[in-house]
Design an enzyme around this catalytic site. Structure first.
Site, PDB file in Angstrom:
ATOM      1  N   ASP A  13       1.014  -1.210  -0.107  1.00 53.74           N
ATOM      2  CA  ASP A  13       0.019   0.051   0.086  1.00 53.74           C
ATOM      3  C   ASP A  13       0.852   1.277  -0.069  1.00 53.74           C
ATOM      4  OD1 ASP A  13      -2.089  -1.702   0.017  1.00 53.74           O
ATOM      5  OD2 ASP A  13      -2.153  -1.490   2.202  1.00 53.74           O
ATOM      6  N   LYS A  16       2.007   2.013  -5.108  1.00 51.70           N
ATOM      7  CA  LYS A  16       2.462   1.411  -6.269  1.00 51.70           C
ATOM      8  C   LYS A  16       1.611   1.581  -7.651  1.00 51.70           C
ATOM      9  CE  LYS A  16       2.250  -2.589  -4.211  1.00 51.70           C
ATOM     10  NZ  LYS A  16       1.936  -1.974  -2.871  1.00 51.70           N
ATOM     11  N   GLY A  40      -4.702  -4.170  -4.036  1.00 51.51           N
ATOM     12  CA  GLY A  40      -5.519  -3.135  -4.168  1.00 51.51           C
ATOM     13  C   GLY A  40      -4.725  -1.899  -4.682  1.00 51.51           C
ATOM     14  N   HIS A  41      -4.671  -1.711  -5.946  1.00 52.66           N
ATOM     15  CA  HIS A  41      -4.020  -0.570  -6.228  1.00 52.66           C
ATOM     16  C   HIS A  41      -4.739   0.534  -6.725  1.00 52.66           C
ATOM     17  CE1 HIS A  41      -0.345  -3.469  -7.335  1.00 52.66           C
ATOM     18  NE2 HIS A  41      -0.818  -3.313  -5.875  1.00 52.66           N
ATOM     19  N   GLN A 225       2.021  -5.883  -3.173  1.00 50.50           N
ATOM     20  CA  GLN A 225       2.463  -6.335  -1.881  1.00 50.50           C
ATOM     21  C   GLN A 225       3.839  -5.413  -1.640  1.00 50.50           C
ATOM     22  OE1 GLN A 225       1.250  -9.695  -3.173  1.00 50.50           O
ATOM     23  NE2 GLN A 225      -0.638  -8.773  -2.701  1.00 50.50           N
TER      24      GLN A 225
HETATM   25  P1  GDP Z   1      -0.691   0.429  -3.428  1.00 55.77           P
HETATM   26  O1  GDP Z   1      -1.185  -0.773  -3.089  1.00 55.77           O
HETATM   27  O2  GDP Z   1       0.673   0.324  -3.302  1.00 55.77           O
HETATM   28  O3  GDP Z   1      -0.893   0.792  -5.093  1.00 55.77           O
HETATM   29  O4  GDP Z   1      -1.484   1.499  -2.629  1.00 55.77           O
HETATM   30  P2  GDP Z   1      -2.819   1.628  -2.221  1.00 55.77           P
HETATM   31  O5  GDP Z   1      -3.624   2.076  -3.372  1.00 55.77           O
HETATM   32  O6  GDP Z   1      -3.390   0.531  -1.412  1.00 55.77           O
HETATM   33  O7  GDP Z   1      -2.891   2.668  -1.106  1.00 55.77           O
HETATM   34  C1  GDP Z   1      -2.036   4.105  -1.466  1.00 55.77           C
HETATM   35  C2  GDP Z   1      -3.272   5.089  -1.213  1.00 55.77           C
HETATM   36  O8  GDP Z   1      -2.728   6.461  -1.004  1.00 55.77           O
HETATM   37  C3  GDP Z   1      -4.177   5.206  -2.278  1.00 55.77           C
HETATM   38  O9  GDP Z   1      -5.396   5.744  -1.362  1.00 55.77           O
HETATM   39  C4  GDP Z   1      -3.808   6.246  -3.127  1.00 55.77           C
HETATM   40  O10 GDP Z   1      -4.631   7.123  -3.693  1.00 55.77           O
HETATM   41  C5  GDP Z   1      -2.872   7.181  -1.831  1.00 55.77           C
HETATM   42  N1  GDP Z   1      -1.741   8.106  -2.417  1.00 55.77           N
HETATM   43  C6  GDP Z   1      -0.801   7.473  -3.212  1.00 55.77           C
HETATM   44  N2  GDP Z   1       0.251   8.413  -3.325  1.00 55.77           N
HETATM   45  C7  GDP Z   1      -0.389   9.396  -2.301  1.00 55.77           C
HETATM   46  C8  GDP Z   1       0.226  10.779  -2.253  1.00 55.77           C
HETATM   47  O11 GDP Z   1       1.449  11.295  -2.495  1.00 55.77           O
HETATM   48  N3  GDP Z   1      -0.432  11.565  -1.112  1.00 55.77           N
HETATM   49  C9  GDP Z   1      -1.665  11.130  -0.619  1.00 55.77           C
HETATM   50  N4  GDP Z   1      -2.342  11.917  -0.062  1.00 55.77           N
HETATM   51  N5  GDP Z   1      -2.172   9.931  -1.219  1.00 55.77           N
HETATM   52  C10 GDP Z   1      -1.468   9.315  -1.958  1.00 55.77           C
HETATM   53  P1  IMO Z   2      -0.964  -4.227  -2.324  1.00 51.31           P
HETATM   54  O1  IMO Z   2      -0.546  -4.575  -3.694  1.00 51.31           O
HETATM   55  C1  IMO Z   2      -1.029  -4.513   1.997  1.00 51.31           C
HETATM   56  C2  IMO Z   2      -1.066  -8.638   3.900  1.00 51.31           C
HETATM   57  C3  IMO Z   2      -2.341  -8.875   4.410  1.00 51.31           C
HETATM   58  C4  IMO Z   2      -1.683 -10.010   5.507  1.00 51.31           C
HETATM   59  C5  IMO Z   2      -0.674 -10.626   4.621  1.00 51.31           C
HETATM   60  C6  IMO Z   2      -1.228 -12.029   4.033  1.00 51.31           C
HETATM   61  O2  IMO Z   2      -2.308  -3.500  -2.437  1.00 51.31           O
HETATM   62  O3  IMO Z   2       0.092  -3.455  -1.583  1.00 51.31           O
HETATM   63  P2  IMO Z   2      -2.684 -12.756   1.925  1.00 51.31           P
HETATM   64  O4  IMO Z   2      -4.104 -12.537   1.966  1.00 51.31           O
HETATM   65  O5  IMO Z   2      -1.805 -12.127   1.074  1.00 51.31           O
HETATM   66  O6  IMO Z   2      -2.292 -14.150   2.288  1.00 51.31           O
HETATM   67  O7  IMO Z   2      -2.293 -11.848   3.532  1.00 51.31           O
HETATM   68  O8  IMO Z   2      -0.097  -9.879   3.842  1.00 51.31           O
HETATM   69  N1  IMO Z   2      -1.337  -8.098   2.375  1.00 51.31           N
HETATM   70  C7  IMO Z   2      -1.254  -6.680   2.062  1.00 51.31           C
HETATM   71  N2  IMO Z   2      -1.030  -5.610   2.652  1.00 51.31           N
HETATM   72  N3  IMO Z   2      -1.108  -4.280   0.673  1.00 51.31           N
HETATM   73  C8  IMO Z   2      -1.358  -5.430   0.123  1.00 51.31           C
HETATM   74  O9  IMO Z   2      -1.389  -5.585  -1.293  1.00 51.31           O
HETATM   75  C9  IMO Z   2      -1.481  -6.977   0.469  1.00 51.31           C
HETATM   76  N4  IMO Z   2      -1.563  -8.045   0.104  1.00 51.31           N
HETATM   77  C10 IMO Z   2      -1.529  -8.960   1.248  1.00 51.31           C
HETATM   78  O10 IMO Z   2      -3.085  -7.792   4.980  1.00 51.31           O
HETATM   79  O11 IMO Z   2      -1.188  -9.266   6.373  1.00 51.31           O
HETATM   80 MG    MG Z   3      -3.043  -1.581  -1.882  1.00 51.69          MG
END
Ligand code: GDP
Ligand code: IMO
Ligand code: MG
Length: 428
Positions: A13, A16, A40-41, A225
């Site tokens: 998270d 990415k 979840g991207h 991840q």
């Molecule tokens: P990912 O799994 O690595 O793609 O990241 P997620 O989407 O799960 O979580 C990142 C969160 O941060 C999302 O809600 C993005 O919209 C948000 N985000 C990413 N970069 C920035 C930033 O520079 N500032 C803020 N405020 N939000 C950001």
């Molecule tokens: P993105 O790509 C954050 C965590 C789960 C748990 C562990 C194992 O959005 O960054 P699983 O379901 O993979 O067997 O869970 O890994 N986890 C993540 N945490 N971002 C993710 O993906 C994750 N995918 C799995 O919360 O701790």
């Molecule tokens: Mg994510």
């Protein structure tokens, strides 16, 4: 550059999806190579948000080929749902650009059920998984009894594969977990129907990427991840079940001809984690709550609150080594603006010693973080700003991270929107 990788440098998270979307503007292929819809991207374009789980984040760029490589565990139902979300986000998206490897292991109903049973079973280790069936599906892959995407197109073969997969699980569901489960025929018919829906996307993605590389096309690898969740390099057992580090590209994504020339580690300006497991810089009081609420720190897949804390350099240094990161993208700088405390963890006290890199084998539950206080910043981050307009204190925060990490911060992000970035180096 012809090939670049995006890797989460923390516990997932990190942003990415946003950085992949950014760099895919100039790439020809975007390839997912591990994980599944546990990812979840999030991408925000003109204020419109979409969360992608299985489909590569490059899909939002008109002429990018979005490839789901064989290292991904593929849930066909989740994919079909995501296609509906994508179409409603943009009706003009050309779905024929989305390609799925015929060799991806398939996440079945049995894997979902097993994931839940294991998490709820007393006496087992509770990982806090996403409950998407990811771990159990990878188990079957390694045990050489997985159903693969290509099998979904052949009724006889699918029945044979499901029978092999179900034989032990049937015993577990009936006797150990006492859980209801679908019959082989029910599951087969459900999967056949889904196989038919995804048929146009299935192909040999190995050759697709190989030929694209031979023609000089630009390839972006999108990790899911983060390094600290890697099955081999992560905070075991609180990890996911795939290689989230750069090695995953070679085994799950593409031939060696596409070895990435740059490996960009994405890190927040602080740290978050969802699920169980150690987290040395976690802030359980006011600071943690403030990061959580201002940062909107809730899992994009499960909606769970993310645990929050200061940026941890010993872990970042380790991630740089474990995944051969050559650059960093530093996201969510805007969230720290206006804080009345700003700290970086520069090292740990551990077993009577001071260490500055978290290497595998150290017990993260036992480390005592050493913090450095930094000068506060209160930047307003107008859209389209250049680096020149950043305050000296913010510049100093970034510089200190670079000094401690030993790798340049080449991208800065100051908001969730597609354009809220400062690019210091061009990759494509
Ligand atoms: P990912 O799994 O690595 O793609 O990241 P997620 O989407 O799960 O979580 C990142 C969160 O941060 C999302 O809600 C993005 O919209 C948000 N985000 C990413 N970069 C920035 C930033 O520079 N500032 C803020 N405020 N939000 C950001
Ligand atoms: P993105 O790509 C954050 C965590 C789960 C748990 C562990 C194992 O959005 O960054 P699983 O379901 O993979 O067997 O869970 O890994 N986890 C993540 N945490 N971002 C993710 O993906 C994750 N995918 C799995 O919360 O701790
Ligand atoms: Mg994510």
């Amino acid at each position: 550059m012809k090939s670049v990788a995006i890797i989460g440098a923390q516990w997932g998270d990190e942003g990415k999806g946003k950085i992949t979307d950014l760099l895919s503007e100039r790439s020809d292929l975007v390839v997912r190579y591990q994980g599944g819809n546990n990812a979840g991207h999030t991408i925000i374009v003109d204020g419109k948000k979409i969360v992608l789980h299985l489909i590569p984040s490059g899909v939002l760029r008109g002429d990018v080929t979005a490839v789901i490589g064989h290292g991904v565990v593929f849930d066909p139902q989740a994919f079909c749902q995501e296609m509906i979300t994508l179409k409603s986000w943009d009706g003009d998206i050309d779905a024929s650009r989305i390609k799925i490897s015929a060799n991806c292991p398939v996440v079945t109903s049995y894997h979902h059920l097993l994931d839940r049973c294991r998490e709820e079973h007393k006496g087992g280790v509770t990982i806090g998984t996403t409950l998407k069936g990811i771990g159990p599906c990878y188990e079957d892959k390694v045990a050489r009894r997985a159903v693969r995407v290509g099998d979904l197109l052949n009724k006889q073969l699918l029945s044979k594969r499901l029978a092999a997969m179900l034989s032990e699980k049937e015993y577990l569901f009936t006797h150990l977990y006492k859980a209801e489960f679908p019959t082989l025929e029910e599951e087969r018919d459900r999967l056949l129907e889904l196989g038919n829906l995804i048929r146009p996307h299935i192909c040999d993605t190995f050759s697709l990427v190989d030929q694209a590389v031979a023609k000089g096309k630009k390839v972006l690898f999108e990790g899911a991840q983060g390094v600290l969740l890697d099955i081999d390099y992560g905070s075991y057992p609180y990890v996911t079940s795939s290689n989230t580090t750069v090695g995953g590209i070679f085994t799950g994504g593409s031939p060696s001809g596409a070895a990435p020339e740059a490996v960009i580690g994405i890190t927040k300006a602080y740290t978050t984690r969802v699920g169980e497991g150690p987290f040395p810089t976690e802030q359980l009081g006011e600071i943690g709550e403030k990061l959580q609420s201002i940062g909107g720190e809730r899992g994009a897949t499960t909606g769970r609150k993310r645990r929050c804390g200061w940026l941890d350099l010993p872990l970042l240094r380790y991630a740089i080594k474990a995944s051969h990161l050559t650059s960093l993208a530093l996201t969510k700088l805007d969230i720290l603006s206006g804080f009345d405390q700003l700290k970086l963890c520069t090292g740990y006290h551990y077993q009577g010693e001071m260490i500055d890199c978290a290497f595998p084998g150290i017990d993260l539950e036992q480390v005592e973080p050493i913090y450095e206080d930094l000068a506060l910043f209160d930047d307003k981050f107008e859209d389209g700003i250049s680096e020149k307009s950043l305050s000296p204190n913010l510049k100093n925060y970034i510089k200190r991270i670079e000094e401690l990490a030993g790798v340049p911060v080449d991208i800065l992000a100051y908001g969730p929107g597609r354009d809220q970035v400062i690019i210091r180096k061009t990759f494509f």
